[in-house]
Design a protein around this motif. Structure first.
Motif, short mmCIF file in Angstrom:
data_model
loop_
_atom_site.label_atom_id
_atom_site.label_comp_id
_atom_site.label_asym_id
_atom_site.label_seq_id
_atom_site.Cartn_x
_atom_site.Cartn_y
_atom_site.Cartn_z
N GLY A 161 -34.34 19.29 -23.88
CA GLY A 161 -34.49 20.37 -24.86
C GLY A 161 -35.37 21.51 -24.39
O GLY A 161 -35.46 22.54 -25.06
N ARG A 173 -27.32 22.43 -31.06
CA ARG A 173 -27.63 21.09 -31.51
C ARG A 173 -26.36 20.41 -31.98
O ARG A 173 -25.39 21.04 -32.39
CB ARG A 173 -28.66 21.11 -32.64
CG ARG A 173 -28.16 21.73 -33.94
CD ARG A 173 -29.10 21.42 -35.10
NE ARG A 173 -30.42 22.01 -34.92
CZ ARG A 173 -31.56 21.33 -35.08
NH1 ARG A 173 -31.51 20.05 -35.42
NH2 ARG A 173 -32.71 21.93 -34.93
N ASP A 198 -28.73 15.79 -35.33
CA ASP A 198 -30.18 15.91 -35.22
C ASP A 198 -30.64 16.15 -33.79
O ASP A 198 -31.83 16.34 -33.55
CB ASP A 198 -30.85 14.64 -35.75
CG ASP A 198 -30.63 14.45 -37.25
OD1 ASP A 198 -30.47 15.47 -37.94
OD2 ASP A 198 -30.60 13.29 -37.71
N ARG A 199 -29.72 16.13 -32.87
CA ARG A 199 -30.09 16.25 -31.46
C ARG A 199 -30.01 17.70 -31.00
O ARG A 199 -28.95 18.32 -31.07
CB ARG A 199 -29.18 15.40 -30.59
CG ARG A 199 -29.56 15.44 -29.13
CD ARG A 199 -28.76 14.46 -28.31
NE ARG A 199 -29.12 14.61 -26.92
CZ ARG A 199 -28.27 14.73 -25.92
NH1 ARG A 199 -26.98 14.70 -26.18
NH2 ARG A 199 -28.68 14.86 -24.68
N VAL A 200 -31.14 18.24 -30.55
CA VAL A 200 -31.21 19.60 -30.03
C VAL A 200 -31.09 19.54 -28.52
O VAL A 200 -31.94 18.93 -27.85
CB VAL A 200 -32.52 20.30 -30.44
CG1 VAL A 200 -32.57 21.70 -29.84
CG2 VAL A 200 -32.64 20.37 -31.95
N LEU A 201 -30.05 20.16 -27.97
CA LEU A 201 -29.89 20.18 -26.52
C LEU A 201 -30.83 21.19 -25.87
O LEU A 201 -31.45 20.90 -24.85
CB LEU A 201 -28.44 20.50 -26.15
CG LEU A 201 -27.40 19.44 -26.53
CD1 LEU A 201 -26.02 19.84 -26.02
CD2 LEU A 201 -27.78 18.08 -25.98
N TRP A 202 -30.91 22.38 -26.45
CA TRP A 202 -31.87 23.39 -26.01
C TRP A 202 -32.03 24.42 -27.12
O TRP A 202 -31.19 24.53 -28.01
CB TRP A 202 -31.46 24.07 -24.70
CG TRP A 202 -29.99 24.19 -24.43
CD1 TRP A 202 -29.22 23.38 -23.65
CD2 TRP A 202 -29.09 25.19 -24.93
NE1 TRP A 202 -27.91 23.80 -23.65
CE2 TRP A 202 -27.80 24.91 -24.42
CE3 TRP A 202 -29.25 26.30 -25.77
CZ2 TRP A 202 -26.68 25.68 -24.72
CZ3 TRP A 202 -28.13 27.08 -26.07
CH2 TRP A 202 -26.88 26.77 -25.55
N HIS A 203 -33.15 25.13 -27.07
CA HIS A 203 -33.45 26.10 -28.13
C HIS A 203 -34.28 27.24 -27.56
O HIS A 203 -34.85 27.15 -26.46
CB HIS A 203 -34.21 25.42 -29.28
CG HIS A 203 -35.52 24.83 -28.87
ND1 HIS A 203 -36.70 25.53 -28.97
CD2 HIS A 203 -35.82 23.61 -28.36
CE1 HIS A 203 -37.69 24.76 -28.54
NE2 HIS A 203 -37.20 23.60 -28.16
N GLU A 230 -29.77 28.42 -29.62
CA GLU A 230 -30.02 27.00 -29.83
C GLU A 230 -28.68 26.30 -30.00
O GLU A 230 -27.78 26.80 -30.65
CB GLU A 230 -30.87 26.76 -31.07
CG GLU A 230 -31.06 25.28 -31.41
CD GLU A 230 -31.88 25.05 -32.67
OE1 GLU A 230 -33.07 25.39 -32.65
OE2 GLU A 230 -31.30 24.56 -33.66
N SER A 275 -25.92 26.91 -32.68
CA SER A 275 -26.51 26.60 -33.99
C SER A 275 -27.26 27.80 -34.53
O SER A 275 -27.18 28.11 -35.73
CB SER A 275 -27.45 25.39 -33.85
OG SER A 275 -26.78 24.30 -33.26
#
Length: 286
Positions: A227, A26, A29-34, A24, A70
């Motif tokens: 995401g 991020r 607060d922004r998650v690019l991918w997980h 993951e 992350s």
């Protein structure tokens, strides 16, 4: 059918060159991918697609040791990612060089060998032979001694491919290396990368907005949107059904004159043949 987010990777009898597990990334607060699991096998060509700002370049920076996950883990050649990894060759976007620079074409290639210690052993016979071999491998002998600033975009990208191959890396990370090149040179550089990965068994992870020049060579696609992602072969991922599910809105994939064209609705174009000029947080604030 390509799987979404929890996509399983194809098994390989060889150990993967790249391994991501539960990865993951991020920023705030922004998650690019997980939940990204990905194995890249030796000699495999993986294209990374998606709109601007979805984390494509950021993925390369993770593998280069410049961004930290992350959560999850990332390995290259069986070792945790770290900066300065000689197992990685990196090819950046095509960009010009000051026409007044004294650097020659061969000097650009030589930086891949001893750029970290410029000025040490520049005239050694062994290094000159290595540079000559690299120049020959990409067909750049004719302009090896020309001022780098006078070369065309396609010629410079040939030299950058040679530079990236200088230490015989196990993986090439390519960050939109076809950007700003005309169609002819896009095809030439794409074919050159394919030739090198076949000859050397080098894996290629290729970030791009333009799938068509590399489509004949791509084994799998990692397509990232908002995401979420798809992983699969081109025939699995590049379909109306798969991309509509990924985008969460109608997307159409059509073939026009042997080329793939991907278009969305009126409010969002996801055509991979038009380069957006909008601000890209991957190369800006993030």
């Amino acid at each position: 059918m390509a799987k979404e987010s929890d996509a399983s990777v194809q098994p390989s009898v060889r150990e993967p060159v790249i391994r991501l597990r539960d990865a993951e990334l991020r920023f705030g607060d922004r998650v690019l991918w997980h939940d990204l699991d990905l194995d890249v096998s030796p000699g495999e060509f993986v294209a990374v697609l998606g709109p601007n700002g979805t984390g494509k370049t950021s993925l390369l920076k993770v593998l280069l040791g410049q961004n930290t996950l992350s959560t999850g883990s990332a390995e290259v050649s069986g070792r945790r990612v770290h900066s300065g990894n000689s197992a990685i060759g990196y090819i950046p976007q095509q960009r010009g060089i000051d026409p007044h620079t004294p650097m020659r074409g061969r000097d650009l290639v030589r930086m891949g060998i001893d750029g970290h210690r410029w000025g040490t052993g520049l005239f050694s016979r062994g290094r000159k032979k290595k540079v000559d071999e690299l120049l020959a491998s990409v067909g750049a002998q004719d302009y090896a001694d020309a001022p780098a600033g006078t070369l065309s975009g396609g010629e410079l990208q040939r030299l950058r491919v040679a530079q990236a191959l200088a230490n015989d890396p196990s993986v090439l990370l390519c960050d939109e290396p076809l950007l700003s090149l005309d169609m002819h040179h896009q095809k030439v550089v794409a074919a050159l990368l394919h030739e090198q990965r076949v000859r050397r068994g080098t894996s290629v992870v290729f970030v791009t907005h333009e799938i068509n020049p590399i489509l004949p060579y791509v084994d799998r696609i990692l397509y990232i949107v908002g995401g979420h992602f798809l992983i699969g072969t081109p025939s699995e991922v590049m379909t109306t059904e798969s991309l509509s599910r990924l985008y969460g809105s109608p997307v159409e994939v059509v073939r026009v004159g042997g080329r793939l064209v991907v278009v969305g609705g009126e409010e969002e174009c996801v055509n991979h043949h038009v380069h957006s000029d909008e601000f890209d947080p991957e190369r800006g604030a993030i």
